[in-house]
Write an enzyme that holds these catalytic residues in place. Structure first.
Site, PDB file in Angstrom:
ATOM      1  N   SER A 145       0.827  -1.289   0.041  1.00  0.00           N
ATOM      2  CA  SER A 145       0.043   0.031  -0.094  1.00  0.00           C
ATOM      3  C   SER A 145       1.052   1.395  -0.011  1.00  0.00           C
ATOM      4  O   SER A 145       2.275   0.931   0.365  1.00  0.00           O
ATOM      5  CB  SER A 145      -0.810   0.002   1.293  1.00  0.00           C
ATOM      6  OG  SER A 145      -1.328   1.193   1.457  1.00  0.00           O
ATOM      7  N   TYR A 158      -1.904  -1.437  10.428  1.00  0.00           N
ATOM      8  CA  TYR A 158      -1.855  -1.450   9.095  1.00  0.00           C
ATOM      9  C   TYR A 158      -0.929  -0.702   8.421  1.00  0.00           C
ATOM     10  O   TYR A 158      -0.059  -1.713   7.863  1.00  0.00           O
ATOM     11  CB  TYR A 158      -3.247  -0.743   8.683  1.00  0.00           C
ATOM     12  CG  TYR A 158      -3.408  -1.023   6.872  1.00  0.00           C
ATOM     13  CD1 TYR A 158      -3.864  -2.112   6.477  1.00  0.00           C
ATOM     14  CD2 TYR A 158      -2.901   0.206   6.238  1.00  0.00           C
ATOM     15  CE1 TYR A 158      -4.202  -2.115   5.096  1.00  0.00           C
ATOM     16  CE2 TYR A 158      -3.277   0.022   4.663  1.00  0.00           C
ATOM     17  CZ  TYR A 158      -3.872  -1.222   4.076  1.00  0.00           C
ATOM     18  OH  TYR A 158      -3.995  -1.267   2.904  1.00  0.00           O
TER      19      TYR A 158
HETATM   20  P1  NAI Z   1     -11.342  -6.249  -0.052  1.00  0.00           P
HETATM   21  O1  NAI Z   1     -11.838  -5.863   1.303  1.00  0.00           O
HETATM   22  O2  NAI Z   1     -12.375  -6.157  -1.261  1.00  0.00           O
HETATM   23  O3  NAI Z   1     -10.288  -7.406  -0.113  1.00  0.00           O
HETATM   24  C1  NAI Z   1      -9.744  -7.950   0.690  1.00  0.00           C
HETATM   25  C2  NAI Z   1     -10.034  -9.403   0.567  1.00  0.00           C
HETATM   26  O4  NAI Z   1      -9.262 -10.161   1.308  1.00  0.00           O
HETATM   27  C3  NAI Z   1     -11.389  -9.783   0.722  1.00  0.00           C
HETATM   28  O5  NAI Z   1     -11.673 -10.643  -0.265  1.00  0.00           O
HETATM   29  C4  NAI Z   1     -11.386 -10.496   2.213  1.00  0.00           C
HETATM   30  O6  NAI Z   1     -12.210 -11.649   2.156  1.00  0.00           O
HETATM   31  C5  NAI Z   1      -9.948 -11.529   1.899  1.00  0.00           C
HETATM   32  N1  NAI Z   1      -9.457 -11.731   3.291  1.00  0.00           N
HETATM   33  C6  NAI Z   1      -9.444 -10.880   4.232  1.00  0.00           C
HETATM   34  N2  NAI Z   1      -9.015 -11.583   5.568  1.00  0.00           N
HETATM   35  C7  NAI Z   1      -8.585 -12.739   4.778  1.00  0.00           C
HETATM   36  C8  NAI Z   1      -8.069 -14.065   5.234  1.00  0.00           C
HETATM   37  N3  NAI Z   1      -7.591 -14.021   6.816  1.00  0.00           N
HETATM   38  N4  NAI Z   1      -7.752 -14.988   4.665  1.00  0.00           N
HETATM   39  C9  NAI Z   1      -7.864 -14.887   3.293  1.00  0.00           C
HETATM   40  N5  NAI Z   1      -8.541 -13.633   2.662  1.00  0.00           N
HETATM   41  C10 NAI Z   1      -8.975 -12.628   3.632  1.00  0.00           C
HETATM   42  O7  NAI Z   1     -10.282  -4.810  -0.316  1.00  0.00           O
HETATM   43  P2  NAI Z   1      -9.335  -4.584  -1.496  1.00  0.00           P
HETATM   44  O8  NAI Z   1      -9.164  -3.153  -1.598  1.00  0.00           O
HETATM   45  O9  NAI Z   1      -9.399  -5.444  -2.816  1.00  0.00           O
HETATM   46  O10 NAI Z   1      -7.808  -4.973  -0.719  1.00  0.00           O
HETATM   47  C11 NAI Z   1      -6.932  -5.815  -1.181  1.00  0.00           C
HETATM   48  C12 NAI Z   1      -5.506  -5.594  -0.775  1.00  0.00           C
HETATM   49  O11 NAI Z   1      -5.349  -4.315  -1.268  1.00  0.00           O
HETATM   50  C13 NAI Z   1      -5.464  -5.512   0.816  1.00  0.00           C
HETATM   51  O12 NAI Z   1      -4.070  -6.141   1.174  1.00  0.00           O
HETATM   52  C14 NAI Z   1      -5.519  -4.176   0.881  1.00  0.00           C
HETATM   53  O13 NAI Z   1      -4.590  -3.770   1.968  1.00  0.00           O
HETATM   54  C15 NAI Z   1      -4.585  -3.606  -0.440  1.00  0.00           C
HETATM   55  N6  NAI Z   1      -4.873  -2.153  -0.516  1.00  0.00           N
HETATM   56  C16 NAI Z   1      -6.179  -1.747  -1.080  1.00  0.00           C
HETATM   57  C17 NAI Z   1      -6.196  -0.304  -1.240  1.00  0.00           C
HETATM   58  C18 NAI Z   1      -7.532   0.141  -1.799  1.00  0.00           C
HETATM   59  O14 NAI Z   1      -7.548   1.538  -2.025  1.00  0.00           O
HETATM   60  N7  NAI Z   1      -8.459  -0.745  -2.095  1.00  0.00           N
HETATM   61  C19 NAI Z   1      -5.088   0.616  -1.233  1.00  0.00           C
HETATM   62  C20 NAI Z   1      -3.922  -0.023  -0.657  1.00  0.00           C
HETATM   63  C21 NAI Z   1      -3.769  -1.506  -0.334  1.00  0.00           C
END
Ligand code: NAI
Length: 261
Positions: A145, A158
């Site tokens: 991130s 985080y």
């Molecule tokens: P999201 O909440 O849609 O995706 C996160 C995914 O991880 C979900 O599908 C969730 O079910 C899964 N997850 C959560 N805990 C889990 C576990 N213990 N085991 C397996 N899967 C698990 O949000 P997003 O944005 O798609 O996030 C994905 C990655 O991108 C994360 O690492 C987040 O920190 C990173 N990120 C996102 C940003 C954004 O603006 N959307 C910015 C910077 C980083």
């Protein structure tokens, strides 16, 4: 399109929503064999499998909690058992929650660190061990991130996890470069995914975020997925130990825009 990704075996963790979903879908469009790890939403994974197959790729799903070592091992073994090998590991799953640091419980701290950082450590370790054993010049892509370098009050756990991902990935890149295994990070800024749903549905909060983005727009998951396939492809064969920021310029000190400062 990246022709060399055709038939490659790719694991994406946390792939039932947001960035993981877009990345899995894009690898599918590149005709890769995609292993979708989901945590809770099996229905969304089934939908995604349908979309990937329609696009000409192959896909299977497996439930698993990346904060549990045995689950991460199970996910990787499932990929190998299903498709015979492993070429690309996308450690994407991550969580966040807002808590002033003086109130941050050890439980919350451990939950975020074990999902975001330890999950990526185990996913990288297991993928690399397999690649070493089978002489595979694979690619590890770790979802970091902008908060791997931008401090974030109320999100200390985080930010610490993402800073850890950066140094973990750089260290692994150095350690395994002699074997042709590349390790890189993706660092998104503000992207339109469920993690930000609440914030971006409030116009005032969204306006505040936009002020921090020189390109003046929220990113789309597909813009991150485009970077992921490039990093995994031969086109990025000389790229390791780096972070690709996909942030509309957020890490470029936007407060200095227009000659301020
Ligand atoms: P999201 O909440 O849609 O995706 C996160 C995914 O991880 C979900 O599908 C969730 O079910 C899964 N997850 C959560 N805990 C889990 C576990 N213990 N085991 C397996 N899967 C698990 O949000 P997003 O944005 O798609 O996030 C994905 C990655 O991108 C994360 O690492 C987040 O920190 C990173 N990120 C996102 C940003 C954004 O603006 N959307 C910015 C910077 C980083």
């Amino acid at each position: 399109m990246f022709k060399d990704l055709e038939g490659k075996v790719v694991v994406v963790t946390g792939a039932s929503s947001g960035l993981g979903r877009a990345i899995a879908k894009r690898f599918g469009q590149e005709k890769a064999k995609v292993v979708i790890n989901y945590y809770k939403n099996e229905g969304k994974s089934d939908e995604l499998i349908g979309e990937i197959k329609e696009a000409g790729g192959e896909a299977v799903k497996i439930q698993g909690d990346v904060s549990k070592e045995e689950d991460v091992k199970k996910i990787i073994q499932f990929a190998i058992d299903t498709y015979g090998t492993l070429d690309v590991m996308v450690n994407n799953a991550g969580i966040q929650n807002e808590v002033p640091s003086e109130e941050l419980s050890l439980e919350d701290w451990n939950k975020v660190i074990s999902t975001n950082l330890t999950g990526i450590f185990v996913g990288s370790r297991e993928a690399i061990a397999y690649m070493l054993k089978h002489d595979i010049k694979g690619s590890i892509i770790n979802m970091s991130s902008v908060h791997q370098i931008i401090p974030w009050p109320h999100f200390a756990h985080y930010a610490a996890s993402k800073g850890g991902i950066k140094m973990l990935s750089e260290t692994l890149a150095l350690e395994f470069a002699p074997h042709g295994i590349r390790v890189n990070c993706l660092a998104p800024g503000a992207i339109n995914t469920p993690i930000n749903k609440e914030k971006f549905s409030d116009p005032a909060a969204k306006k505040e975020v936009l002020k921090m983005i020189p390109l003046n727009k929220i990113g789309e998951p597909e813009e991150v997925a485009a970077a992921a396939v490039w990093l995994a492809s031969k086109e990025a064969s000389y790229v390791t130990g780096t972070t690709l920021y996909i942030d509309g310029g957020m890490t470029n000190y936007p407060s200095f825009q227009a000659g301020k400062g």
